[in-house]
Design a protein around this motif. Structure first.
Motif, PDB file in Angstrom:
ATOM      1  N   PRO A  48      58.748 -38.203 -12.457  1.00  0.00           N
ATOM      2  CA  PRO A  48      58.740 -36.732 -12.624  1.00  0.00           C
ATOM      3  C   PRO A  48      58.711 -36.674 -14.190  1.00  0.00           C
ATOM      4  CG  PRO A  48      60.969 -37.548 -12.592  1.00  0.00           C
ATOM      5  CD  PRO A  48      60.088 -38.826 -12.217  1.00  0.00           C
ATOM      6  N   PRO A  49      58.129 -35.316 -14.737  1.00  0.00           N
ATOM      7  CA  PRO A  49      58.103 -34.939 -16.049  1.00  0.00           C
ATOM      8  C   PRO A  49      59.258 -34.861 -16.713  1.00  0.00           C
ATOM      9  CG  PRO A  49      57.573 -33.110 -14.730  1.00  0.00           C
ATOM     10  CD  PRO A  49      57.837 -34.228 -13.656  1.00  0.00           C
ATOM     11  N   LEU A  50      59.343 -35.226 -18.168  1.00  0.00           N
ATOM     12  CA  LEU A  50      60.574 -34.854 -18.921  1.00  0.00           C
ATOM     13  C   LEU A  50      61.013 -33.684 -18.650  1.00  0.00           C
ATOM     14  CD1 LEU A  50      59.592 -36.846 -22.300  1.00  0.00           C
ATOM     15  CD2 LEU A  50      61.339 -37.561 -20.330  1.00  0.00           C
ATOM     16  N   VAL A  51      62.499 -33.352 -18.821  1.00  0.00           N
ATOM     17  CA  VAL A  51      62.745 -31.958 -18.710  1.00  0.00           C
ATOM     18  C   VAL A  51      62.687 -31.606 -20.444  1.00  0.00           C
ATOM     19  CG1 VAL A  51      64.801 -30.757 -18.233  1.00  0.00           C
ATOM     20  CG2 VAL A  51      64.113 -32.339 -16.729  1.00  0.00           C
ATOM     21  N   ILE A  52      61.928 -30.698 -20.481  1.00  0.00           N
ATOM     22  CA  ILE A  52      61.644 -30.305 -22.161  1.00  0.00           C
ATOM     23  C   ILE A  52      62.223 -28.743 -22.166  1.00  0.00           C
ATOM     24  CG2 ILE A  52      60.087 -29.825 -23.927  1.00  0.00           C
ATOM     25  CD1 ILE A  52      60.421 -32.871 -23.343  1.00  0.00           C
ATOM     26  N   SER A  53      63.021 -28.638 -23.280  1.00  0.00           N
ATOM     27  CA  SER A  53      63.603 -27.306 -23.399  1.00  0.00           C
ATOM     28  C   SER A  53      62.544 -26.267 -23.687  1.00  0.00           C
ATOM     29  CB  SER A  53      64.451 -27.279 -24.346  1.00  0.00           C
ATOM     30  OG  SER A  53      64.959 -26.121 -24.925  1.00  0.00           O
ATOM     31  N   GLY A  54      62.481 -25.387 -22.807  1.00  0.00           N
ATOM     32  CA  GLY A  54      61.220 -24.190 -23.038  1.00  0.00           C
ATOM     33  C   GLY A  54      60.195 -24.195 -22.190  1.00  0.00           C
ATOM     34  N   ALA A  55      59.901 -25.484 -21.724  1.00  0.00           N
ATOM     35  CA  ALA A  55      58.655 -26.010 -20.858  1.00  0.00           C
ATOM     36  C   ALA A  55      57.949 -24.916 -20.079  1.00  0.00           C
ATOM     37  CB  ALA A  55      59.013 -27.201 -20.115  1.00  0.00           C
ATOM     38  N   ASN A  56      58.848 -24.249 -19.312  1.00  0.00           N
ATOM     39  CA  ASN A  56      58.565 -23.291 -18.335  1.00  0.00           C
ATOM     40  C   ASN A  56      57.881 -22.104 -19.061  1.00  0.00           C
ATOM     41  OD1 ASN A  56      59.004 -24.895 -16.429  1.00  0.00           O
ATOM     42  ND2 ASN A  56      61.137 -23.859 -16.175  1.00  0.00           N
ATOM     43  N   ASP A  57      57.856 -21.688 -20.144  1.00  0.00           N
ATOM     44  CA  ASP A  57      57.815 -20.612 -20.986  1.00  0.00           C
ATOM     45  C   ASP A  57      56.270 -20.960 -21.808  1.00  0.00           C
ATOM     46  OD1 ASP A  57      59.950 -19.459 -20.124  1.00  0.00           O
ATOM     47  OD2 ASP A  57      61.138 -19.971 -21.744  1.00  0.00           O
ATOM     48  N   ARG A  58      55.856 -22.119 -21.734  1.00  0.00           N
ATOM     49  CA  ARG A  58      54.688 -22.510 -22.696  1.00  0.00           C
ATOM     50  C   ARG A  58      53.372 -22.366 -21.732  1.00  0.00           C
ATOM     51  NH1 ARG A  58      56.661 -28.911 -22.862  1.00  0.00           N
ATOM     52  NH2 ARG A  58      54.938 -29.459 -21.081  1.00  0.00           N
ATOM     53  N   PRO A  59      52.366 -22.339 -22.636  1.00  0.00           N
ATOM     54  CA  PRO A  59      50.957 -22.527 -22.019  1.00  0.00           C
ATOM     55  C   PRO A  59      50.842 -23.861 -21.244  1.00  0.00           C
ATOM     56  CG  PRO A  59      50.784 -21.381 -23.960  1.00  0.00           C
ATOM     57  CD  PRO A  59      52.357 -21.909 -24.111  1.00  0.00           C
ATOM     58  N   ALA A  60      49.835 -23.889 -20.364  1.00  0.00           N
ATOM     59  CA  ALA A  60      49.560 -25.325 -19.881  1.00  0.00           C
ATOM     60  C   ALA A  60      48.914 -26.018 -20.746  1.00  0.00           C
ATOM     61  CB  ALA A  60      48.738 -25.085 -18.459  1.00  0.00           C
ATOM     62  N   ASP A  61      49.250 -27.171 -20.933  1.00  0.00           N
ATOM     63  CA  ASP A  61      48.548 -28.174 -21.556  1.00  0.00           C
ATOM     64  C   ASP A  61      48.561 -29.577 -21.124  1.00  0.00           C
ATOM     65  OD1 ASP A  61      47.902 -30.120 -23.815  1.00  0.00           O
ATOM     66  OD2 ASP A  61      49.044 -29.135 -25.317  1.00  0.00           O
ATOM     67  N   ARG A  66      50.554 -35.092 -19.570  1.00  0.00           N
ATOM     68  CA  ARG A  66      50.162 -36.394 -19.577  1.00  0.00           C
ATOM     69  C   ARG A  66      51.198 -37.299 -20.360  1.00  0.00           C
ATOM     70  NH1 ARG A  66      45.086 -34.627 -18.652  1.00  0.00           N
ATOM     71  NH2 ARG A  66      44.539 -34.754 -20.765  1.00  0.00           N
ATOM     72  N   LEU A  67      51.435 -36.877 -21.573  1.00  0.00           N
ATOM     73  CA  LEU A  67      52.392 -37.657 -22.558  1.00  0.00           C
ATOM     74  C   LEU A  67      53.768 -37.615 -21.844  1.00  0.00           C
ATOM     75  CD1 LEU A  67      51.174 -36.350 -25.998  1.00  0.00           C
ATOM     76  CD2 LEU A  67      50.705 -38.582 -25.086  1.00  0.00           C
ATOM     77  N   GLU A  68      54.329 -36.243 -21.272  1.00  0.00           N
ATOM     78  CA  GLU A  68      55.654 -36.262 -21.012  1.00  0.00           C
ATOM     79  C   GLU A  68      55.896 -37.209 -19.860  1.00  0.00           C
ATOM     80  OE1 GLU A  68      56.338 -32.525 -20.299  1.00  0.00           O
ATOM     81  OE2 GLU A  68      56.170 -31.711 -22.383  1.00  0.00           O
ATOM     82  N   ALA A  69      54.673 -37.188 -18.696  1.00  0.00           N
ATOM     83  CA  ALA A  69      54.962 -38.293 -17.545  1.00  0.00           C
ATOM     84  C   ALA A  69      54.973 -39.719 -18.102  1.00  0.00           C
ATOM     85  CB  ALA A  69      53.673 -37.863 -16.469  1.00  0.00           C
ATOM     86  N   ALA A  70      54.285 -39.987 -18.934  1.00  0.00           N
ATOM     87  CA  ALA A  70      54.177 -41.619 -19.460  1.00  0.00           C
ATOM     88  C   ALA A  70      55.344 -41.864 -19.970  1.00  0.00           C
ATOM     89  CB  ALA A  70      53.051 -41.660 -20.584  1.00  0.00           C
ATOM     90  N   ILE A  71      56.130 -40.980 -20.804  1.00  0.00           N
ATOM     91  CA  ILE A  71      57.453 -41.301 -21.587  1.00  0.00           C
ATOM     92  C   ILE A  71      58.365 -41.421 -20.334  1.00  0.00           C
ATOM     93  CG2 ILE A  71      59.139 -40.389 -23.219  1.00  0.00           C
ATOM     94  CD1 ILE A  71      56.671 -39.129 -24.677  1.00  0.00           C
ATOM     95  N   ALA A  72      58.432 -40.745 -19.305  1.00  0.00           N
ATOM     96  CA  ALA A  72      59.092 -40.410 -18.197  1.00  0.00           C
ATOM     97  C   ALA A  72      59.266 -41.845 -17.540  1.00  0.00           C
ATOM     98  CB  ALA A  72      58.839 -39.369 -17.324  1.00  0.00           C
TER      99      ALA A  72
END
Length: 391
Positions: A48-61, A66-72
């Motif tokens: 799963p992707p990392l749980v990043i604060s405010g991620a749901n409010d940001r534009p798709a990137d 991909r970076l978050e999935a790799a770190i996770a």
């Protein structure tokens, strides 16, 4: 071809590959700790992707995702108290001392990895050695214990481990500063040492100015250590293609500048050296965005997953520290970060050597923190000193 410890993902899988060999391997490796696959494992499914604060409010990137999935994925890999020290301390480097836990297979309990080590927990290949000036860490057995002089201490220093953090060795109470003092007192430009890690330790804890008398009775200036490292070769005989040497030199250059130091003398030479190897990394970059499998020597595009993660991961780890904010957003760097993140997707469900895996993870975390900010990363945010003028 040397073999080394792997971080295992699938039960019963075993594999070996080439990584960053110690430049001065221990003379005696007949202890019975032959290289073997570790027991770290994770389910071969997309993490799963990392749980990043405010991620749901940001534009798709897509790149950020991909970076978050790799770190996770790196974070999901399970580690145990019977892993070798090489694997354990590289995991701490990759993900930070607050994030890495070890499963005790006998009790089923899970403990923080650095807490376990600091309390005197047994780990294959780990031996802390009291010295007249503090504490040292045994080098070897190869691929099981520490691989280089001061390696463990420098990697903990990169994550801001406090000088007064307690360590228990043979029933005696010490602190992390005891490791630091020993590293400083041992450092010599006359004893044919590998100082890539000592430079970072001494610079971070004692500053980039000053002089002292070491344990050999030699007068040492910090700038002497910097010059010594700067004059060492950057070729196939150098650990991980010279990326560790570059990382240490860049770290202390940033410290020096951030404390008002001028880029004159040896510091100008360090800055010029940094620019030289930035240029070579870009020049030898492969078409898919990965960096040369020959590091900075020449072009190289060997089709080997472990080698590609090792070379691209180590190179990006240094570049993520060395590049300016503007350079990090250049297309060639974005392609490299993208490609490294995709490598994590390609190896899910497969073994990967721990040094390669976790240096790559550390590189992605530094890159992510500098490009997207530390907010939301929590304990995964690496406390590195970026170039002066950076955010």
């Amino acid at each position: 071809m040397r073999t080394l410890r792997l971080v295992k993902l699938l039960p019963w899988a075993t594999a070996f590959a080439v990584g960053c060999a110690p430049t001065d391997p221990p003379a005696d490796t007949k202890s019975g700790d032959a290289p073997a696959a570790s027991t770290a494992k994770a389910e071969p499914v997309a993490p799963p992707p990392l749980v990043i604060s405010g991620a749901n409010d940001r534009p798709a990137d897509p790149r950020r995702t991909r970076l978050e999935a790799a770190i996770a994925q790196a974070k999901r890999r399970d580690l145990r108290t019977d892993n070798g020290f090489w694997t354990v301390f590289h995991a701490i480097l990759g993900l930070g001392p607050k994030s890495v836990t070890l499963l005790n297979p006998e009790t089923g309990e899970r403990v923080n990895a650095l807490d376990y080590v600091a309390r005197g927990g047994e780990v294959r290949g780990l031996k802390f050695l009291p010295t007249p000036h503090g504490l040292d860490v045994q080098v070897g057995p190869q691929w099981v214990g520490q691989g280089h002089q001061d390696q463990f201490v420098a990697e903990m220093t990169q994550w801001g481990v406090a000088a007064d953090r307690p360590f228990v060795v043979n029933g005696t109470n010490y602190t992390f500063l005891d490791f630091v003092r020993h590293a400083k007192m041992r450092a010599s430009v006359r004893q044919k040492q590998e100082l890539s890690w000592a430079v970072l330790i001494v610079g971070e804890h004692f500053g980039t100015e000053g002089a002292w008398t070491n344990q050999f009775g030699e007068e040492v200036r910090f700038e002497d250590l910097v010059r010594y490292e700067l004059d060492q070769p950057m070729d196939g005989t150098t650990a991980c293609g010279g990326t560790h040497r570059l990382f240490g030199l860049t770290w202390v250059q940033h410290l020096h500048q951030r404390k008002g130091g001028a880029l004159t003398g040896v510091w100008k030479d360090v800055a010029d050296n940094t620019e030289k190897y930035k240029t070579l990394a870009k020049l030898y970059q492969n078409a898919d965005g990965s960096f040369s499998t020959n590091f900075f020597r020449e072009r190289g595009d060997v089709n080997d997953r472990q080698l590609r993660m090792n070379t691209t991961g180590h190179t990006l780890e240094w570049l993520a520290l060395a590049l300016s904010d503007a350079e990090l957003k250049e297309e060639w760097v974005e392609r490299a970060a993208d490609r490294l993140a995709l490598m994590f997707h390609e190896i899910q469900g497969s073994p990967m050597e721990s040094g390669s895996l976790y240096h790559a993870t550390h590189g992605l975390l530094i890159y992510y923190a500098r490009v997207y900010g530390k907010a939301g990363l929590g304990d995964l945010a690496p406390p590195v000193p970026p170039p002066p003028g950076s955010k």
